[in-house]
Design an enzyme around this catalytic site. Structure first.
Site, PDB file in Angstrom:
ATOM      1  N   THR A   1       0.815  -1.224   0.000  1.00 32.56           N
ATOM      2  CA  THR A   1       0.000   0.000   0.000  1.00 32.56           C
ATOM      3  C   THR A   1       0.844   1.268   0.000  1.00 32.56           C
ATOM      4  O   THR A   1       0.489   2.272  -0.629  1.00 32.56           O
ATOM      5  CB  THR A   1      -0.931   0.004   1.242  1.00 32.56           C
ATOM      6  OG1 THR A   1      -1.835  -1.083   1.099  1.00 32.56           O
ATOM      7  CG2 THR A   1      -1.715   1.283   1.372  1.00 32.56           C
TER       8      THR A   1
ATOM      9  N   THR B   1       1.506  -4.885   4.072  1.00 28.55           N
ATOM     10  CA  THR B   1       1.322  -5.340   5.454  1.00 28.55           C
ATOM     11  C   THR B   1       0.715  -6.750   5.533  1.00 28.55           C
ATOM     12  O   THR B   1       0.916  -7.444   6.522  1.00 28.55           O
ATOM     13  CB  THR B   1       0.406  -4.379   6.234  1.00 28.55           C
ATOM     14  OG1 THR B   1      -0.848  -4.273   5.556  1.00 28.55           O
ATOM     15  CG2 THR B   1       1.047  -3.011   6.375  1.00 28.55           C
ATOM     16  N   ASP B   2      -0.003  -7.164   4.476  1.00 33.11           N
ATOM     17  CA  ASP B   2      -0.780  -8.412   4.593  1.00 33.11           C
ATOM     18  C   ASP B   2       0.086  -9.631   4.919  1.00 33.11           C
ATOM     19  O   ASP B   2      -0.324 -10.475   5.708  1.00 33.11           O
ATOM     20  CB  ASP B   2      -1.575  -8.671   3.303  1.00 33.11           C
ATOM     21  CG  ASP B   2      -2.712  -7.674   3.134  1.00 33.11           C
ATOM     22  OD1 ASP B   2      -3.036  -6.971   4.113  1.00 33.11           O
ATOM     23  OD2 ASP B   2      -3.278  -7.590   2.030  1.00 33.11           O
TER      24      ASP B   2
ATOM     25  N   GLN C   1      -4.583 -21.037  19.113  1.00 34.39           N
ATOM     26  CA  GLN C   1      -5.393 -20.049  18.388  1.00 34.39           C
ATOM     27  C   GLN C   1      -5.417 -18.712  19.127  1.00 34.39           C
ATOM     28  O   GLN C   1      -5.853 -17.708  18.573  1.00 34.39           O
ATOM     29  CB  GLN C   1      -6.836 -20.563  18.248  1.00 34.39           C
ATOM     30  CG  GLN C   1      -6.947 -21.784  17.363  1.00 34.39           C
ATOM     31  CD  GLN C   1      -8.357 -22.368  17.333  1.00 34.39           C
ATOM     32  OE1 GLN C   1      -9.337 -21.673  17.553  1.00 34.39           O
ATOM     33  NE2 GLN C   1      -8.455 -23.650  17.059  1.00 34.39           N
ATOM     34  N   CYS C   2      -4.988 -18.715  20.394  1.00 37.84           N
ATOM     35  CA  CYS C   2      -4.978 -17.453  21.162  1.00 37.84           C
ATOM     36  C   CYS C   2      -3.876 -16.541  20.639  1.00 37.84           C
ATOM     37  O   CYS C   2      -2.812 -17.011  20.225  1.00 37.84           O
ATOM     38  CB  CYS C   2      -4.706 -17.723  22.634  1.00 37.84           C
ATOM     39  SG  CYS C   2      -5.984 -18.678  23.427  1.00 37.84           S
TER      40      CYS C   2
ATOM     41  N   THR D   1       2.725 -10.203  14.333  1.00 38.99           N
ATOM     42  CA  THR D   1       1.467 -10.591  13.699  1.00 38.99           C
ATOM     43  C   THR D   1       0.753  -9.321  13.274  1.00 38.99           C
ATOM     44  O   THR D   1       0.803  -8.318  13.983  1.00 38.99           O
ATOM     45  CB  THR D   1       0.569 -11.321  14.730  1.00 38.99           C
ATOM     46  OG1 THR D   1       1.240 -12.492  15.167  1.00 38.99           O
ATOM     47  CG2 THR D   1      -0.763 -11.728  14.145  1.00 38.99           C
TER      48      THR D   1
ATOM     49  N   ASP E   1       1.370  -6.482  -4.658  1.00 37.69           N
ATOM     50  CA  ASP E   1       0.566  -6.502  -3.439  1.00 37.69           C
ATOM     51  C   ASP E   1       1.125  -7.688  -2.661  1.00 37.69           C
ATOM     52  O   ASP E   1       1.353  -8.756  -3.241  1.00 37.69           O
ATOM     53  CB  ASP E   1      -0.902  -6.741  -3.814  1.00 37.69           C
ATOM     54  CG  ASP E   1      -1.829  -6.726  -2.607  1.00 37.69           C
ATOM     55  OD1 ASP E   1      -2.760  -5.911  -2.604  1.00 37.69           O
ATOM     56  OD2 ASP E   1      -1.636  -7.545  -1.685  1.00 37.69           O
ATOM     57  N   SER E   2       1.332  -7.547  -1.361  1.00 35.60           N
ATOM     58  CA  SER E   2       2.050  -8.612  -0.652  1.00 35.60           C
ATOM     59  C   SER E   2       1.242  -9.903  -0.539  1.00 35.60           C
ATOM     60  O   SER E   2       1.774 -10.918  -0.102  1.00 35.60           O
ATOM     61  CB  SER E   2       2.522  -8.149   0.719  1.00 35.60           C
ATOM     62  OG  SER E   2       1.476  -8.160   1.647  1.00 35.60           O
TER      63      SER E   2
ATOM     64  N   ARG F   1      -3.578 -25.355  14.651  1.00 36.10           N
ATOM     65  CA  ARG F   1      -3.989 -24.277  15.558  1.00 36.10           C
ATOM     66  C   ARG F   1      -5.007 -24.830  16.545  1.00 36.10           C
ATOM     67  O   ARG F   1      -6.146 -25.113  16.192  1.00 36.10           O
ATOM     68  CB  ARG F   1      -4.550 -23.106  14.756  1.00 36.10           C
ATOM     69  CG  ARG F   1      -3.528 -22.567  13.739  1.00 36.10           C
ATOM     70  CD  ARG F   1      -4.020 -21.305  13.084  1.00 36.10           C
ATOM     71  NE  ARG F   1      -4.178 -20.241  14.056  1.00 36.10           N
ATOM     72  CZ  ARG F   1      -5.250 -19.456  14.147  1.00 36.10           C
ATOM     73  NH1 ARG F   1      -6.249 -19.605  13.328  1.00 36.10           N
ATOM     74  NH2 ARG F   1      -5.307 -18.508  15.044  1.00 36.10           N
TER      75      ARG F   1
HETATM   76  N1  ASP Z   1      -2.805  -5.432   0.307  1.00 31.04           N
HETATM   77  C1  ASP Z   1      -1.697  -4.614   0.745  1.00 31.04           C
HETATM   78  C2  ASP Z   1      -0.448  -5.463   0.727  1.00 31.04           C
HETATM   79  O1  ASP Z   1      -0.236  -6.258   1.592  1.00 31.04           O
HETATM   80  C3  ASP Z   1      -1.976  -4.087   2.109  1.00 31.04           C
HETATM   81  C4  ASP Z   1      -0.899  -3.187   2.675  1.00 31.04           C
HETATM   82  O2  ASP Z   1       0.174  -2.998   2.157  1.00 31.04           O
HETATM   83  O3  ASP Z   1      -1.142  -2.646   3.752  1.00 31.04           O
HETATM   84  O4  ASP Z   1       0.319  -5.327  -0.190  1.00 31.04           O
END
Ligand code: ASP
Length: 347
Positions: A13, A89-90, A278-279, A166, A57-58, A246
């Site tokens: 992103t 971030t994904d 899973q926690c 996480t 996109d990740s 899990r």
């Molecule tokens: N879908 C995006 C990614 O992981 C989300 C992000 O970067 O926050 O590339």
């Protein structure tokens, strides 16, 4: 002398823009990102950029691209003081976990960061994340050694051990955390490092890059009502070498005879089964309840307080390097780079 930092731009992103036709966010060329961040030129460090030929996109991240990142770092290791990876971030927590094993005896900072809003948007979190990540990658201790010689995620004021991280929020700026390990640093007006929590590599040994990963692993989650045929179908999958299971609470599972028999058969056939709760927080303690105890007897090993992302990446790494399941089980129960806290009482 100014620190030399290599910025590796993979996409995410932070560098995305809106597609005029579809309205969805898409990764852009790094130069477009740079146009929104002229202040990058003012950072007191020399920053070179290496961008993926096609920023992604990740969600499209995979072990081949992890190997590419490792190769980029290994090729330029001696020329730089630290590395910053711009990443979506994904799957950032998976990549951070994988790199922590693929870059053995890492002696320089590798800081992953990204943002929840593209850098071109007014309220973006990307500027602060990127600038502070570069500052952290350049930071030295008073003896001249790097302050943070490990794979980390820096996001929204927190420096986190990568293989403990996480993604916790799909929208808020506060998108990452490490529930079972304290922050390595907190950035406010100053960056306050918790030096005693940061890994100390062996500077007399070289960093060893590892590229191979074995993807014969599956993650599955127990739930009330899970059926024998589903579990057996999964455990019979071709080329399956490991399972991240899990479980409930402190590593608990239904005390069903068919479940224990299926897990026992799989373990006897050399499939490594790792118990991860899973926690979000707290460790697996297999000797605490009878369900966990039965799992242990069926050959399932404890994942201690590790994350799903880390257990998956660690298995991929170990399976690519060792063929004996006993060796893999043994290595899974050792902390290779700070990824788990081992309490013998809970094994
Ligand atoms: N879908 C995006 C990614 O992981 C989300 C992000 O970067 O926050 O590339």
């Amino acid at each position: 002398m100014q620190a030399r930092i290599l910025l590796i731009y993979t996409g995410g992103t932070i560098g995305m823009g809106v597609n005029a036709t579809t309205g969805v966010l898409e990764p852009l060329d790094f130069n477009k990102l740079l146009a929104h961040m002229p202040e990058l030129q003012d950072i007191p460090a020399h920053v070179d950029v290496h961008q993926f030929a096609e920023p992604i996109d990740s969600s499209d991240m995979n072990p081949e691209l992890w190997a590419l990142i490792v190769d980029i770092i290994a090729q330029s290791y001696d020329a730089y003081d630290g590395f910053v990876i711009l990443h979506g971030t994904d799957t950032m927590a998976f990549t951070a976990s994988a790199l922590s094993f693929m870059l053995e005896n890492l002696t320089k900072p590798v800081i992953l960061t990204g943002s929840q809003l593209p850098i071109g948007q007014l309220r973006t979190d990307g500027r602060e994340n990127l600038i502070t990540s570069i500052e952290i990658a350049a930071a030295k201790r008073s003896n001249g050694l790097p302050r943070v010689p490990e794979v980390c995620i820096y996001f929204s004021g927190k420096l986190l051990r990568g293989n403990r991280s996480t993604k916790v929020n799909s929208e808020g700026f506060n998108a990452f955390d490490t529930f079972n390990y304290p922050h390595l640093a907190d950035a406010g007006v100053k960056i306050n490092y918790n030096d005693e929590l940061i890994l100390r590599p062996d500077y007399s040994r070289p960093m060893i890059p590892h590229m191979a990963m074995d993807t014969g692993v599956v993650v599955f989650t127990l739930f009330p009502g899970i059926e024998e045929r589903t579990v057996r179908y999964l455990l019979d999958a071709p080329n399956l070498h490991a399972v991240v299971m899990r479980t409930y609470g402190s590593g608990n599972a239904p005390q069903q005879q068919w479940l224990m028999a299926a897990l026992q058969e799989a373990s006897d056939n050399g499939i490594v089964i790792v118990n991860i709760t899973q926690c979000a927080a707290g460790p697996v303690e297999m000797a605490r309840y009878s369900g966990g105890f039965l799992l242990k007897n069926a050959g399932v090993i404890s994942g201690f307080d590790g994350t799903v992302e880390c257990a998956t990446a660690k298995l991929m790494h170990l399976m690519a390097h060792y063929s004996d399941p006993a060796v893999i089980r043994n290595r899974m129960q050792q902390a290779l780079c700070g990824e788990i806290s081992i309490d013998p009482q809970t094994m």
